[in-house]
Every structure is written in C-alpha cells, then in structure tokens.
Design a protein around this motif. Structure first.
Motif, PDB file in Angstrom:
ATOM      1  N   GLU A 104       0.842  -1.200   0.000  1.00  0.00           N
ATOM      2  CA  GLU A 104       0.000   0.000   0.000  1.00  0.00           C
ATOM      3  C   GLU A 104       0.880   1.254   0.000  1.00  0.00           C
ATOM      4  O   GLU A 104       0.863   2.065   0.925  1.00  0.00           O
ATOM      5  CB  GLU A 104      -0.962  -0.043   1.181  1.00  0.00           C
ATOM      6  CG  GLU A 104      -1.929  -1.214   1.062  1.00  0.00           C
ATOM      7  CD  GLU A 104      -3.020  -1.202   2.101  1.00  0.00           C
ATOM      8  OE1 GLU A 104      -3.571  -0.116   2.361  1.00  0.00           O
ATOM      9  OE2 GLU A 104      -3.326  -2.273   2.652  1.00  0.00           O
ATOM     10  N   VAL A 105       1.631   1.360  -1.065  1.00  0.00           N
ATOM     11  CA  VAL A 105       2.550   2.477  -1.243  1.00  0.00           C
ATOM     12  C   VAL A 105       2.092   3.278  -2.453  1.00  0.00           C
ATOM     13  O   VAL A 105       1.321   2.772  -3.283  1.00  0.00           O
ATOM     14  CB  VAL A 105       3.997   1.947  -1.426  1.00  0.00           C
ATOM     15  CG1 VAL A 105       4.145   1.227  -2.758  1.00  0.00           C
ATOM     16  CG2 VAL A 105       5.017   3.065  -1.277  1.00  0.00           C
ATOM     17  N   THR A 106       2.511   4.516  -2.535  1.00  0.00           N
ATOM     18  CA  THR A 106       2.164   5.349  -3.686  1.00  0.00           C
ATOM     19  C   THR A 106       3.408   6.098  -4.152  1.00  0.00           C
ATOM     20  O   THR A 106       4.391   6.234  -3.414  1.00  0.00           O
ATOM     21  CB  THR A 106       1.082   6.378  -3.339  1.00  0.00           C
ATOM     22  OG1 THR A 106       1.607   7.282  -2.344  1.00  0.00           O
ATOM     23  CG2 THR A 106      -0.173   5.704  -2.812  1.00  0.00           C
ATOM     24  N   GLU A 107       3.324   6.586  -5.365  1.00  0.00           N
ATOM     25  CA  GLU A 107       4.396   7.419  -5.899  1.00  0.00           C
ATOM     26  C   GLU A 107       4.637   8.620  -4.993  1.00  0.00           C
ATOM     27  O   GLU A 107       5.787   8.991  -4.716  1.00  0.00           O
ATOM     28  CB  GLU A 107       4.022   7.868  -7.304  1.00  0.00           C
ATOM     29  CG  GLU A 107       5.074   8.689  -8.002  1.00  0.00           C
ATOM     30  CD  GLU A 107       4.679   8.997  -9.437  1.00  0.00           C
ATOM     31  OE1 GLU A 107       5.572   9.348 -10.233  1.00  0.00           O
ATOM     32  OE2 GLU A 107       3.470   8.885  -9.778  1.00  0.00           O
ATOM     33  N   ALA A 108       3.578   9.208  -4.483  1.00  0.00           N
ATOM     34  CA  ALA A 108       3.717  10.386  -3.625  1.00  0.00           C
ATOM     35  C   ALA A 108       4.453  10.044  -2.332  1.00  0.00           C
ATOM     36  O   ALA A 108       5.301  10.821  -1.861  1.00  0.00           O
ATOM     37  CB  ALA A 108       2.344  10.966  -3.306  1.00  0.00           C
ATOM     38  N   LYS A 109       4.145   8.901  -1.744  1.00  0.00           N
ATOM     39  CA  LYS A 109       4.836   8.487  -0.521  1.00  0.00           C
ATOM     40  C   LYS A 109       6.324   8.267  -0.789  1.00  0.00           C
ATOM     41  O   LYS A 109       7.177   8.671   0.013  1.00  0.00           O
ATOM     42  CB  LYS A 109       4.223   7.205   0.034  1.00  0.00           C
ATOM     43  CG  LYS A 109       2.858   7.367   0.668  1.00  0.00           C
ATOM     44  CD  LYS A 109       2.344   6.026   1.179  1.00  0.00           C
ATOM     45  CE  LYS A 109       0.973   6.145   1.827  1.00  0.00           C
ATOM     46  NZ  LYS A 109       0.466   4.824   2.292  1.00  0.00           N
ATOM     47  N   MET A 129      -1.225   3.811  -8.482  1.00  0.00           N
ATOM     48  CA  MET A 129      -0.079   3.948  -7.585  1.00  0.00           C
ATOM     49  C   MET A 129       0.938   4.930  -8.140  1.00  0.00           C
ATOM     50  O   MET A 129       1.521   5.737  -7.405  1.00  0.00           O
ATOM     51  CB  MET A 129       0.581   2.572  -7.372  1.00  0.00           C
ATOM     52  CG  MET A 129       1.745   2.558  -6.409  1.00  0.00           C
ATOM     53  SD  MET A 129       2.476   0.892  -6.241  1.00  0.00           S
ATOM     54  CE  MET A 129       1.190   0.042  -5.306  1.00  0.00           C
ATOM     55  N   PHE A 130       1.136   4.889  -9.452  1.00  0.00           N
ATOM     56  CA  PHE A 130       2.110   5.752 -10.133  1.00  0.00           C
ATOM     57  C   PHE A 130       1.396   6.569 -11.212  1.00  0.00           C
ATOM     58  O   PHE A 130       1.414   6.199 -12.388  1.00  0.00           O
ATOM     59  CB  PHE A 130       3.234   4.919 -10.746  1.00  0.00           C
ATOM     60  CG  PHE A 130       4.181   4.331  -9.746  1.00  0.00           C
ATOM     61  CD1 PHE A 130       5.287   5.049  -9.315  1.00  0.00           C
ATOM     62  CD2 PHE A 130       3.960   3.072  -9.218  1.00  0.00           C
ATOM     63  CE1 PHE A 130       6.158   4.529  -8.375  1.00  0.00           C
ATOM     64  CE2 PHE A 130       4.823   2.530  -8.285  1.00  0.00           C
ATOM     65  CZ  PHE A 130       5.920   3.262  -7.854  1.00  0.00           C
ATOM     66  N   PRO A 131       0.794   7.674 -10.857  1.00  0.00           N
ATOM     67  CA  PRO A 131       0.093   8.490 -11.858  1.00  0.00           C
ATOM     68  C   PRO A 131       0.993   8.962 -12.991  1.00  0.00           C
ATOM     69  O   PRO A 131       0.517   9.116 -14.128  1.00  0.00           O
ATOM     70  CB  PRO A 131      -0.424   9.680 -11.032  1.00  0.00           C
ATOM     71  CG  PRO A 131      -0.489   9.182  -9.636  1.00  0.00           C
ATOM     72  CD  PRO A 131       0.641   8.213  -9.487  1.00  0.00           C
TER      73      PRO A 131
END
Length: 433
Positions: free
Chosen positions: A29-34, A77-79
């Motif tokens: 549960e990770v995102t590009e922003a994180k 996850m990676f816009p």
C-alpha cells in the motif's frame, strides 16, 4: 543527469548499496507520492549526501502482463506512468529520481508470481486479470523484462525475490482453486535437501546475463532474495551484488540478531561488489525506534561490520533528529563502505558477549564489542589480537572521541549496547592488511 544512460552518478564501484525500500513501512500500500516524499526527506536530512541514494520500489507496482507480455504499471499507484499513447511507463518516475541525484531500484520475482500474491491475499494492489495476466514474475520473460526495466525505464538496480519458486506448489489453496498456476516448488522453505538448487541458480544466472546484455560494463545492482534458501551462499556471489542470507527481518532485537548471524557465518563470501545481505535495516521501527537508540546504534554497527547493504525500511518523513543522526553517522557508514570490503569476523563469543574484528583499507581495524543480551556485561579484547604494532589509538565511532589504547580494549556495556571502535597505530603508518 549524466552518464551513458542518463542516470545520476553511480555509486562507488564495489561498495554495498545504500538507500531506502518501502516494504517494511508500507508493504504493497505504497504510492508514488509516498516514495517521493521519502526521497525528498533523504535529501533534506542529509541522508542522501551520506550515501543513502537508492530509492527502491517493492512489490505491488504492477497491474498485469498484457497480451504482448509487457508489464503494465499500476497507474493508481504511479500516476506519472500514464503515457499519452495509452501505454504505461516508469521512466518519468525514474527520471524524477535521477534529477534529484538519486538512483532507482525495482522489484520482481524469479518465478511467475510474486510474494504479495502468496502472502498478502487481501492487499488492494494485487495483479489483476486472467491467470496469465496476473503472472507478472520474470520466468519465461527475462529478456523482455530486463530490456524494459533497465533499457526503456532506466532503473539502476533490481531486487529479485523467489516466492514464485516456493509458494505456488500444487498443494497451495490458491493453486487448487485455479487462482494461480502450479510451479514447483523449486524451494521448500527450511528444507535445503528438498530444494531444486540447480534450477534456482540457473534462473538467477540467466537473469544476470540478460541484465548484462542490456547494460554491459555498467555497475547495475542485483539483489538476490532467496532468504538463505536454495544454498544461495554457495552461488550467490557469482551473480548478485548481494544475496539474502536470512528470512525477512522483523523490528525486534531477536530477529535482528538471528539475521546478523546468518551473514556473519560466511565472511569468506563477501568482497568488493559482492555482499552477504541480512535484509533491510529496521531503524525507526519497533525495537529500533527513537525510544531505543542504543539498539538502533547496535543494529547499524553490526550491518556496517558485515559490509551489508544499508537499506532503510521505515517512513523517513516521520523520523526524529536523533534517528537521522544514527543513520547518518558518516564514520560508521565509512566502515560499511570501506573499499577493501573485507567482512568482519567473530573473534570471540561468550554467552551474550561477542567481539567482531574487521580489517580496513588504510591498515586500521574496526572492533565491535557487542552485548547481545538484556543484562549488563563486561567485554575485553587484547590489543595483541589486532595485528597492529606499537602504540595504538582508539576512536569511538559513536562519541567521536579518541584515546590511547592499553593492553586491551575493554568496556562495560549496557543491555543491547555495542561499542564500535576504529583502532590505528599512533604513527598513522599504513601496514600490511
């Protein structure tokens, strides 16, 4: 950006990778922003300048493998992966990291499927589609995947897990119900005699050849992750920059010591460009958080004595200045990054007391006196065992204080405390290592 592939300046050749991985902090549960927030924190705190420059993407980034067998990025996850032509690419993300002076690492599996599919069945970020579309591991697609990851996307490193070889046997419920195809198992966890070691080694050897084909003469880091299984200590240094010697680390003192011991058992395998890997640092997590700084310092000290990869595994954006100071200790990092790359050896073990000795390129020695237990103890090492001559000077790498050495290096240690010293001849002359 600079270099033949437009990446940030490479790490010093032959030294262990340093950086950050999101798995222990965020799992899938990770995102590009994180990730970019942590990358910025590494820059702002000075940790990137201290050497922590690899930013890894772990499990969860893939949506599926399409009909042309190309890996499709999870754009929720990676816009930045959304391309004008409707395809997906992690190149914009990698370019962003490179523009920050950082390096980029990606995750895959050596089998057909990944660890999250076996161990995180409730994750919202599992691959989607048909059985074939959800086979996002590198098996049968090594050449195509490595061209994509290291060519088109321009990554600098890859972590290659092995759950696909261990956790999708015909007896597994998710295989029985048709969610996944059966494979192997080639690795039977905890039963080395049951492993199909030759097949496992051949897959990693083939992957390494494909990486070298895409980036010949390039210092690309390959982290082999079979958790000490499949007799990896016998063959890992033929192909990997590092090879995991242990199961996944947990944020406990017991787990840290257990993982340390698996790597400490094989100092003969490590050397420039090839390192035993007891898994990521748990600094900032559990028993190594800001309330347990003695344990945190001990953890980093032991990894540095091993020449282990220094990969942080918690949310750096939440760190206190005290934790930043621990992770960013340049003198401790220098032990890990010493160009001689000679792993420490255990020269004494008595109950909870342990003494480690490491030779350094400049002829000095690193000494660690370790209290592994929960009660105070006294440890001592005669300086005659150091292989140095004349008057000696010790430097405490945590207090940065120097003093003359006597006939022995001694310390009264608190529970879970490590004394880490650099010892040199007072004359400063370089002698035979």
């Amino acid at each position: 950006m600079s270099g033949a592939y437009g990446q940030a300046a490479a790490r010093p050749t032959g030294t262990p990778p340093m950086g950050w991985n999101p798995w222990n902090a965020f799992r899938t549960e990770v995102t590009e922003a994180k990730i970019l927030a942590v990358a910025q924190a590494l820059k702002q705190t000075g940790l990137a300048e201290a050497g922590y420059r690899f930013i890894d993407v772990d499990d969860g980034w893939w949506l599926q493998r399409n009909a042309q067998h190309r890996l499709i990025v999870r754009t929720s996850m990676f816009p930045s992966a959304v391309m004008p032509d409707g395809t997906t690419s992690l190149r914009p993300f990698v370019d962003r990291l490179h523009s920050m002076g950082l390096l980029a690492g990606l995750y895959t599996d050596i089998g057909r499927n990944a660890c999250s599919q076996a161990w995180d069945p409730q994750s919202p970020n599992l691959p989607q589609g048909s059985v074939a579309e959800r086979e996002i591991g590198s098996m049968d697609h090594q050449a195509q995947d490595m061209r994509l990851i290291f060519g088109a996307w321009n990554f600098d490193a890859i972590k290659v897990d092995a759950c696909g070889l261990a956790d999708f046997g015909p007896d597994k419920p998710a295989v029985k119900n048709g969610t996944y195809r059966a494979l192997g198992p080639y690795i039977v966890r905890g039963q080395v005699s049951a492993d199909q070691t030759a097949k496992v080694e051949a897959l990693y050897a083939s992957l390494k050849r494909e990486i070298d084909t895409v980036r010949p003469q390039h210092d690309t880091a390959l982290a082999i992750c079979t958790w000490g299984e499949a007799d990896v200590v016998r063959w890992g240094n033929r192909y990997g920059t590092s090879w995991r010697t242990s199961p996944d680390i947990e944020p406990t003192w017991k787990s840290m010591l257990a993982n340390f011991d698996t790597a400490a058992a094989h100092p003969e395998l490590a050397g420039p460009g090839h390192f035993n890997d007891p898994d990521m640092l748990e600094l900032g997590n559990g028993e190594f958080d800001a309330d347990h700084l003695d344990a945190a310092r001990a953890h980093l000290s032991l990894w540095a004595m091993l020449n282990a990869p220094l990969i942080l595994g918690s949310d750096i954006t939440r760190w206190s200045p005290a934790l930043v100071a621990v992770a960013g200790n340049r003198e401790v990092i220098a032990l890990d990054q010493d160009p001689l790359a000679r792993q420490a050896v255990v020269v004494e073990r008595n109950g909870d007391g342990e003494v480690l000795l490491k030779s350094l390129q400049d002829g000095s020695r690193a000494v660690a006196l370790v209290n592994r237990g929960d009660a105070p103890l006294h440890l001592s090492l005669p300086t005659s065992k150091l292989g140095l001559h004349g008057s000696l000077v010790t430097r405490d790498l945590w207090t940065h204080k120097e003093q003359p050495a006597g006939a022995a290096i001694s310390a009264d240690l608190l529970p879970r405390q490590t004394l880490l010293l650099r010892v040199r001849e007072a004359s400063g002359g370089k002698r035979q290592r």
